[in-house]
Write a protein that holds these residues in place. Sequence first.
Motif, PDB file in Angstrom:
ATOM      1  N   THR A   3       1.195   3.660  10.524  1.00 26.63           N
ATOM      2  CA  THR A   3       1.033   2.938   9.262  1.00 26.63           C
ATOM      3  C   THR A   3       0.284   3.833   8.273  1.00 26.63           C
ATOM      4  OG1 THR A   3       0.965   0.815  10.391  1.00 26.63           O
ATOM      5  CG2 THR A   3      -0.026   0.901   8.206  1.00 26.63           C
ATOM      6  N   LEU A   4       0.709   3.788   7.024  1.00 27.88           N
ATOM      7  CA  LEU A   4       0.020   4.534   5.964  1.00 27.88           C
ATOM      8  C   LEU A   4      -0.287   3.565   4.828  1.00 27.88           C
ATOM      9  CD1 LEU A   4      -0.910   7.278   4.782  1.00 27.88           C
ATOM     10  CD2 LEU A   4       1.397   7.563   3.877  1.00 27.88           C
ATOM     11  N   LEU A   5      -1.557   3.511   4.450  1.00 28.51           N
ATOM     12  CA  LEU A   5      -1.969   2.638   3.363  1.00 28.51           C
ATOM     13  C   LEU A   5      -1.851   3.369   2.031  1.00 28.51           C
ATOM     14  CD1 LEU A   5      -3.336  -0.075   2.575  1.00 28.51           C
ATOM     15  CD2 LEU A   5      -5.545   1.094   2.853  1.00 28.51           C
ATOM     16  N   LEU A   6      -1.228   2.738   1.060  1.00 27.62           N
ATOM     17  CA  LEU A   6      -1.120   3.340  -0.275  1.00 27.62           C
ATOM     18  C   LEU A   6      -2.351   2.907  -1.079  1.00 27.62           C
ATOM     19  CD1 LEU A   6       2.696   2.810  -0.939  1.00 27.62           C
ATOM     20  CD2 LEU A   6       1.513   4.743   0.160  1.00 27.62           C
ATOM     21  N   ALA A   7      -3.196   3.884  -1.369  1.00 29.44           N
ATOM     22  CA  ALA A   7      -4.514   3.577  -1.938  1.00 29.44           C
ATOM     23  C   ALA A   7      -4.437   3.402  -3.451  1.00 29.44           C
ATOM     24  CB  ALA A   7      -5.495   4.694  -1.569  1.00 29.44           C
ATOM     25  N   THR A   8      -3.707   2.390  -3.870  1.00 26.58           N
ATOM     26  CA  THR A   8      -3.611   2.080  -5.301  1.00 26.58           C
ATOM     27  C   THR A   8      -3.276   0.610  -5.487  1.00 26.58           C
ATOM     28  OG1 THR A   8      -2.427   2.521  -7.376  1.00 26.58           O
ATOM     29  CG2 THR A   8      -1.163   2.793  -5.362  1.00 26.58           C
ATOM     30  N   THR A   9      -3.724   0.056  -6.605  1.00 27.31           N
ATOM     31  CA  THR A   9      -3.367  -1.333  -6.925  1.00 27.31           C
ATOM     32  C   THR A   9      -2.331  -1.364  -8.045  1.00 27.31           C
ATOM     33  OG1 THR A   9      -5.242  -1.374  -8.428  1.00 27.31           O
ATOM     34  CG2 THR A   9      -5.588  -2.325  -6.248  1.00 27.31           C
ATOM     35  N   ASN A  10      -1.886  -0.187  -8.474  1.00 29.33           N
ATOM     36  CA  ASN A  10      -0.903  -0.110  -9.569  1.00 29.33           C
ATOM     37  C   ASN A  10       0.498  -0.399  -8.993  1.00 29.33           C
ATOM     38  OD1 ASN A  10       1.114   0.975 -11.295  1.00 29.33           O
ATOM     39  ND2 ASN A  10      -0.376   2.311 -12.280  1.00 29.33           N
ATOM     40  N   PRO A  11       1.104  -1.548  -9.369  1.00 26.99           N
ATOM     41  CA  PRO A  11       2.406  -1.908  -8.780  1.00 26.99           C
ATOM     42  C   PRO A  11       3.498  -0.884  -9.091  1.00 26.99           C
ATOM     43  CG  PRO A  11       1.658  -3.598 -10.349  1.00 26.99           C
ATOM     44  CD  PRO A  11       0.631  -2.508 -10.364  1.00 26.99           C
ATOM     45  N   GLY A  12       3.399  -0.241 -10.270  1.00 32.01           N
ATOM     46  CA  GLY A  12       4.389   0.791 -10.636  1.00 32.01           C
ATOM     47  C   GLY A  12       4.316   1.964  -9.674  1.00 32.01           C
ATOM     48  N   LYS A  13       3.099   2.400  -9.362  1.00 34.58           N
ATOM     49  CA  LYS A  13       2.940   3.523  -8.432  1.00 34.58           C
ATOM     50  C   LYS A  13       3.401   3.146  -7.018  1.00 34.58           C
ATOM     51  CE  LYS A  13      -1.062   5.942 -10.387  1.00 34.58           C
ATOM     52  NZ  LYS A  13      -2.400   6.449 -10.051  1.00 34.58           N
ATOM     53  N   SER A  62     -10.390   0.492   5.599  1.00 33.95           N
ATOM     54  CA  SER A  62      -9.293  -0.145   6.348  1.00 33.95           C
ATOM     55  C   SER A  62      -9.176   0.361   7.780  1.00 33.95           C
ATOM     56  CB  SER A  62      -7.958   0.125   5.637  1.00 33.95           C
ATOM     57  OG  SER A  62      -7.673   1.522   5.667  1.00 33.95           O
ATOM     58  N   GLY A  63      -9.729   1.551   8.035  1.00 38.38           N
ATOM     59  CA  GLY A  63      -9.509   2.171   9.350  1.00 38.38           C
ATOM     60  C   GLY A  63      -8.127   2.782   9.482  1.00 38.38           C
ATOM     61  N   LEU A  64      -7.392   2.825   8.370  1.00 35.14           N
ATOM     62  CA  LEU A  64      -6.022   3.375   8.368  1.00 35.14           C
ATOM     63  C   LEU A  64      -5.991   4.673   7.571  1.00 35.14           C
ATOM     64  CD1 LEU A  64      -4.062   0.136   7.356  1.00 35.14           C
ATOM     65  CD2 LEU A  64      -3.946   1.284   9.599  1.00 35.14           C
ATOM     66  N   PRO A  65      -5.055   5.587   7.876  1.00 36.47           N
ATOM     67  CA  PRO A  65      -4.862   6.708   6.966  1.00 36.47           C
ATOM     68  C   PRO A  65      -4.403   6.186   5.605  1.00 36.47           C
ATOM     69  CG  PRO A  65      -3.161   6.679   8.678  1.00 36.47           C
ATOM     70  CD  PRO A  65      -4.130   5.591   9.014  1.00 36.47           C
ATOM     71  N   ALA A  66      -4.910   6.809   4.550  1.00 36.18           N
ATOM     72  CA  ALA A  66      -4.595   6.308   3.203  1.00 36.18           C
ATOM     73  C   ALA A  66      -4.146   7.450   2.301  1.00 36.18           C
ATOM     74  CB  ALA A  66      -5.827   5.636   2.602  1.00 36.18           C
ATOM     75  N   LEU A  67      -3.140   7.145   1.485  1.00 41.67           N
ATOM     76  CA  LEU A  67      -2.586   8.134   0.547  1.00 41.67           C
ATOM     77  C   LEU A  67      -2.918   7.697  -0.886  1.00 41.67           C
ATOM     78  CD1 LEU A  67      -0.205  10.534   0.502  1.00 41.67           C
ATOM     79  CD2 LEU A  67       1.003   8.680  -0.612  1.00 41.67           C
ATOM     80  N   ALA A  68      -3.612   8.567  -1.623  1.00 38.72           N
ATOM     81  CA  ALA A  68      -3.947   8.228  -3.007  1.00 38.72           C
ATOM     82  C   ALA A  68      -3.375   9.278  -3.943  1.00 38.72           C
ATOM     83  CB  ALA A  68      -5.457   8.182  -3.185  1.00 38.72           C
ATOM     84  N   ASP A  69      -3.072   8.848  -5.157  1.00 39.78           N
ATOM     85  CA  ASP A  69      -2.724   9.845  -6.166  1.00 39.78           C
ATOM     86  C   ASP A  69      -3.619   9.630  -7.366  1.00 39.78           C
ATOM     87  OD1 ASP A  69      -1.658   7.829  -7.870  1.00 39.78           O
ATOM     88  OD2 ASP A  69      -0.121   9.192  -8.576  1.00 39.78           O
TER      89      ASP A  69
END
Length: 199
Positions: A3-13, A62-69
């Motif tokens: 599982t990879l968490l997408l570290a953003t709250t921007n729905p477009g991203k 989260s304890g998960l790997p997370a991807l941010a931009d």
Amino acid sequence: MKTLLLATTNPGKIQEIKAILTGIPLRLLSPAEIDLRLTIDEISSSYFGNAQLKAQIYANASGLPALADDSGLEVFALGGKPGVHSHRYSPNAAADDRERCLYLLDNLKAHPQPWEARFVCAVVLYSPSGEVLRSFGECRGEIIPEFRGENGFGYDPIFLVAGTNKTMAELPDEQKNQLSHRANALRAAMPALREFACQ
Ligand code: IMP
């Protein structure tokens, strides 16, 4: 599957990243899908600094790997502004995307066209045990003095993508996800992402 968490709250991203990473064997989740609500101040003066901050905070929470931009628009006639502060580029803190575009156009009035510009994007993947990868992408174009297109977010309607005669907001999703700064950053990270997914 990891599982990879997408570290953003921007729905477009979130929509863009999910589409670009189709084909990588990872289960991609948004913070909302795991009921995680964080507010992060982007205090770094660099794109990578902010992307790392966001990825690290989401991974630890989260304890998960997370991807941010972290991304932004750089207009050459304005010395690279709005740059890393693209989201806050207006004296009005409550300004929306359209008002930020209008403020940018106002600042450009005194400069001769073409208003050459680029979108840039820094991506960082952080696991709870440390940084996994970082990557950078750009997309060249120019700012135009009219709003065109409904797709996308932010400065998309006034950013003409080089070689297309279309604004980022006029491009169909498939084409935006080929040409955008985010797509270029993620594409450069694909080999490392595949390796991460299969470890
Ligand atoms: P951040 O990466 O969330 O800090 O994004 C900063 C700001 O840059 C956004 O709020 C938008 O105004 C602008 N921006 C970043 N990426 C894009 C994009 O793909 N299209 C349009 N505007 C963008």
